[in-house]
Design a protein around this motif. Sequence first.
Motif, PDB file in Angstrom:
ATOM      1  N   GLU A   1     -57.405 -65.463 -57.627  1.00 48.58           N
ATOM      2  CA  GLU A   1     -57.766 -65.240 -56.224  1.00 48.58           C
ATOM      3  C   GLU A   1     -57.171 -63.945 -55.684  1.00 48.58           C
ATOM      4  O   GLU A   1     -57.818 -63.229 -54.926  1.00 48.58           O
ATOM      5  CB  GLU A   1     -57.284 -66.425 -55.381  1.00 48.58           C
ATOM      6  CG  GLU A   1     -57.656 -66.321 -53.912  1.00 48.58           C
ATOM      7  CD  GLU A   1     -57.205 -67.527 -53.119  1.00 48.58           C
ATOM      8  OE1 GLU A   1     -57.305 -67.477 -51.876  1.00 48.58           O
ATOM      9  OE2 GLU A   1     -56.739 -68.514 -53.736  1.00 48.58           O
ATOM     10  N   GLY A   2     -55.948 -63.636 -56.092  1.00 45.28           N
ATOM     11  CA  GLY A   2     -55.294 -62.454 -55.550  1.00 45.28           C
ATOM     12  C   GLY A   2     -55.538 -61.182 -56.339  1.00 45.28           C
ATOM     13  O   GLY A   2     -55.562 -60.086 -55.774  1.00 45.28           O
ATOM     14  N   TYR A   3     -55.736 -61.317 -57.661  1.00 48.56           N
ATOM     15  CA  TYR A   3     -55.795 -60.124 -58.516  1.00 48.56           C
ATOM     16  C   TYR A   3     -56.978 -60.124 -59.478  1.00 48.56           C
ATOM     17  O   TYR A   3     -57.058 -59.265 -60.355  1.00 48.56           O
ATOM     18  CB  TYR A   3     -54.490 -60.006 -59.321  1.00 48.56           C
ATOM     19  CG  TYR A   3     -53.271 -59.955 -58.434  1.00 48.56           C
ATOM     20  CD1 TYR A   3     -52.840 -58.755 -57.877  1.00 48.56           C
ATOM     21  CD2 TYR A   3     -52.575 -61.117 -58.119  1.00 48.56           C
ATOM     22  CE1 TYR A   3     -51.736 -58.707 -57.042  1.00 48.56           C
ATOM     23  CE2 TYR A   3     -51.469 -61.084 -57.282  1.00 48.56           C
ATOM     24  CZ  TYR A   3     -51.055 -59.876 -56.751  1.00 48.56           C
ATOM     25  OH  TYR A   3     -49.964 -59.844 -55.915  1.00 48.56           O
ATOM     26  N   GLY A   4     -57.885 -61.081 -59.325  1.00 49.30           N
ATOM     27  CA  GLY A   4     -59.034 -61.144 -60.208  1.00 49.30           C
ATOM     28  C   GLY A   4     -58.663 -61.759 -61.548  1.00 49.30           C
ATOM     29  O   GLY A   4     -57.492 -61.983 -61.859  1.00 49.30           O
ATOM     30  N   MET A   5     -59.679 -62.017 -62.355  1.00 46.59           N
ATOM     31  CA  MET A   5     -59.418 -62.623 -63.657  1.00 46.59           C
ATOM     32  C   MET A   5     -58.610 -61.694 -64.560  1.00 46.59           C
ATOM     33  O   MET A   5     -57.842 -62.158 -65.417  1.00 46.59           O
ATOM     34  CB  MET A   5     -60.744 -62.997 -64.341  1.00 46.59           C
ATOM     35  CG  MET A   5     -60.557 -63.876 -65.568  1.00 46.59           C
ATOM     36  SD  MET A   5     -59.641 -65.409 -65.228  1.00 46.59           S
ATOM     37  CE  MET A   5     -60.894 -66.364 -64.379  1.00 46.59           C
ATOM     38  N   GLY A   6     -58.739 -60.395 -64.357  1.00 49.11           N
ATOM     39  CA  GLY A   6     -57.932 -59.448 -65.126  1.00 49.11           C
ATOM     40  C   GLY A   6     -56.446 -59.657 -64.883  1.00 49.11           C
ATOM     41  O   GLY A   6     -55.628 -59.625 -65.817  1.00 49.11           O
ATOM     42  N   GLY A   7     -56.078 -59.902 -63.612  1.00 45.43           N
ATOM     43  CA  GLY A   7     -54.682 -60.174 -63.287  1.00 45.43           C
ATOM     44  C   GLY A   7     -54.191 -61.444 -63.944  1.00 45.43           C
ATOM     45  O   GLY A   7     -53.055 -61.512 -64.431  1.00 45.43           O
ATOM     46  N   ALA A   8     -55.051 -62.483 -63.977  1.00 46.32           N
ATOM     47  CA  ALA A   8     -54.676 -63.745 -64.619  1.00 46.32           C
ATOM     48  C   ALA A   8     -54.443 -63.550 -66.119  1.00 46.32           C
ATOM     49  O   ALA A   8     -53.521 -64.138 -66.701  1.00 46.32           O
ATOM     50  CB  ALA A   8     -55.761 -64.789 -64.385  1.00 46.32           C
ATOM     51  N   MET A   9     -55.279 -62.709 -66.741  1.00 43.87           N
ATOM     52  CA  MET A   9     -55.118 -62.460 -68.176  1.00 43.87           C
ATOM     53  C   MET A   9     -53.832 -61.675 -68.465  1.00 43.87           C
ATOM     54  O   MET A   9     -53.147 -61.930 -69.457  1.00 43.87           O
ATOM     55  CB  MET A   9     -56.324 -61.687 -68.717  1.00 43.87           C
ATOM     56  CG  MET A   9     -57.616 -62.496 -68.752  1.00 43.87           C
ATOM     57  SD  MET A   9     -57.514 -63.975 -69.801  1.00 43.87           S
ATOM     58  CE  MET A   9     -57.372 -65.265 -68.550  1.00 43.87           C
ATOM     59  N   VAL A  10     -53.485 -60.742 -67.583  1.00 46.49           N
ATOM     60  CA  VAL A  10     -52.217 -60.013 -67.737  1.00 46.49           C
ATOM     61  C   VAL A  10     -51.050 -60.990 -67.616  1.00 46.49           C
ATOM     62  O   VAL A  10     -50.083 -60.936 -68.383  1.00 46.49           O
ATOM     63  CB  VAL A  10     -52.100 -58.894 -66.683  1.00 46.49           C
ATOM     64  CG1 VAL A  10     -50.693 -58.298 -66.689  1.00 46.49           C
ATOM     65  CG2 VAL A  10     -53.133 -57.804 -66.949  1.00 46.49           C
ATOM     66  N   GLY A  11     -51.144 -61.922 -66.658  1.00 43.63           N
ATOM     67  CA  GLY A  11     -50.095 -62.926 -66.500  1.00 43.63           C
ATOM     68  C   GLY A  11     -49.966 -63.816 -67.716  1.00 43.63           C
ATOM     69  O   GLY A  11     -48.847 -64.149 -68.141  1.00 43.63           O
ATOM     70  N   SER A  12     -51.098 -64.210 -68.300  1.00 49.48           N
ATOM     71  CA  SER A  12     -51.069 -65.026 -69.524  1.00 49.48           C
ATOM     72  C   SER A  12     -50.425 -64.259 -70.669  1.00 49.48           C
ATOM     73  O   SER A  12     -49.639 -64.827 -71.448  1.00 49.48           O
ATOM     74  CB  SER A  12     -52.497 -65.436 -69.911  1.00 49.48           C
ATOM     75  OG  SER A  12     -53.078 -66.247 -68.921  1.00 49.48           O
ATOM     76  N   PHE A  13     -50.756 -62.984 -70.760  1.00 48.91           N
ATOM     77  CA  PHE A  13     -50.165 -62.131 -71.803  1.00 48.91           C
ATOM     78  C   PHE A  13     -48.642 -62.093 -71.647  1.00 48.91           C
ATOM     79  O   PHE A  13     -47.899 -62.251 -72.630  1.00 48.91           O
ATOM     80  CB  PHE A  13     -50.753 -60.725 -71.697  1.00 48.91           C
ATOM     81  CG  PHE A  13     -50.181 -59.740 -72.680  1.00 48.91           C
ATOM     82  CD1 PHE A  13     -50.737 -59.599 -73.947  1.00 48.91           C
ATOM     83  CD2 PHE A  13     -49.091 -58.955 -72.344  1.00 48.91           C
ATOM     84  CE1 PHE A  13     -50.210 -58.690 -74.852  1.00 48.91           C
ATOM     85  CE2 PHE A  13     -48.554 -58.044 -73.242  1.00 48.91           C
ATOM     86  CZ  PHE A  13     -49.118 -57.911 -74.502  1.00 48.91           C
TER      87      PHE A  13
END
Length: 436
Positions: A85-97
């Motif tokens: 919601e805050g950073y897009g799915m790209g942000g979520a993938m960076v967080g998972s990484f």
Amino acid sequence: MKKDIVLDVHEKPSPEKWLLFSIQHLFAMFGATILVPFLVGLPPAVALVSSGVGTLAYLLITRGQIPAYLGSSFAFISPILIAKEGYGMGGAMVGSFLAGIVYGIVALCIATFGVGWIKRILPPVVVGPVIIVIGLGLAGTAISMSMNDANGEYSTTNFLVALATLGITILCSVVLKGFFKLVPILIGIVSGYTIAAFAGLVDFTNVIIAEWIQAPDFFLPFLSYTPSFSWSIVAIMVPVAIVTLAEHTGDQLVLSKVVGKNFIEKPGLHRSILGDGVATVIASLIGGPPNTTYGENIGVLAITRVYSVYVVAGAAVLAVAFGFIGKISALISSIPTPVMGGVSILLFGIIASSGLRMLIDNGVNLENNRNLIISSVILVIGIGGAFIKLTADVSLSGMALAAIVGVVLNLVLPGGEIEESQLFEESEVKNSIETA
């Protein structure tokens, strides 16, 4: 007396048995693994591929000594939704990484200093309430999926389909025996899908036009999005590793008991945690949800007494193959939301209940003020949605904040040394296996 082993860890089955045993593992993980991407808006086909590739990487890192299957992690559902919601799915993938990298750091620390420090910072009085927060924090999502239509309006038809799906899943879980008792989610989804189709809630258009062989919609860094580092994403995603690391260790203990080998010592907890971390990193690089060892597949091992890593690897290969079959991917994507909502009511409730069970199994005494304070604060902070703004753009919230506060309280409140953590003790392993 220990039951006879059908296939030991390094035994290779005949081709026909290999396929049959691997399909069993595939079915056991299928329902839960496709539910996670469905909830967070990721392609289910990518989740299948990432779970398969992640499992193969795990087997390689653990030197083919631990027969564990890795699937989508429920603990990361809320953090992914918040990050998205805050950073897009790209942000979520960076967080998972980054969460996967934390696994690697922890694995290095365990290899260097042993596991005693994990016992100290992650006792059941901390982990149990955080797991409860994970389940109850998702309760609203399950109910919304069950009751509302695509426009967010209440729908009696949708709710009835969800309740029917829930009822069938519960009935299968209670009545069925053996392997079928391990796949009530899959049976519930298939049954709910059939009911939804008769209710006119299923659109088969995409299934009909889909190709048989079709590459999944991978979400690749620098191609699909440009990765960017943010402390906010770190605050949202990384603290979840506190819980998943404890869950991973519990799974390894259960596996050790089931198979009759001490996987904590050989190949070592550091290798299995590193395997989980690498699998999560791989998933983040192709657009899949973080991975974790699956209790359903441990149950398959306990019932069938087939411990072969070749069988687990076969299931991983089948999962990857399913990810590239366009018709299957389209069929999964056509599952109506209320069907998934129905099984989610049970699954999220089970997650919360498993946290409660952890407290009970480990004899956490809530008459002790110290334990009562730690668990109470974790529950209210996590479920209440408390947050701390660290900077204008960085905040700690929900489960992440609850987990950190729980760890801190456990370390600073006096009396912790009296009730030593039993999270890694034999009693929990025994209880877990009896349930399986």
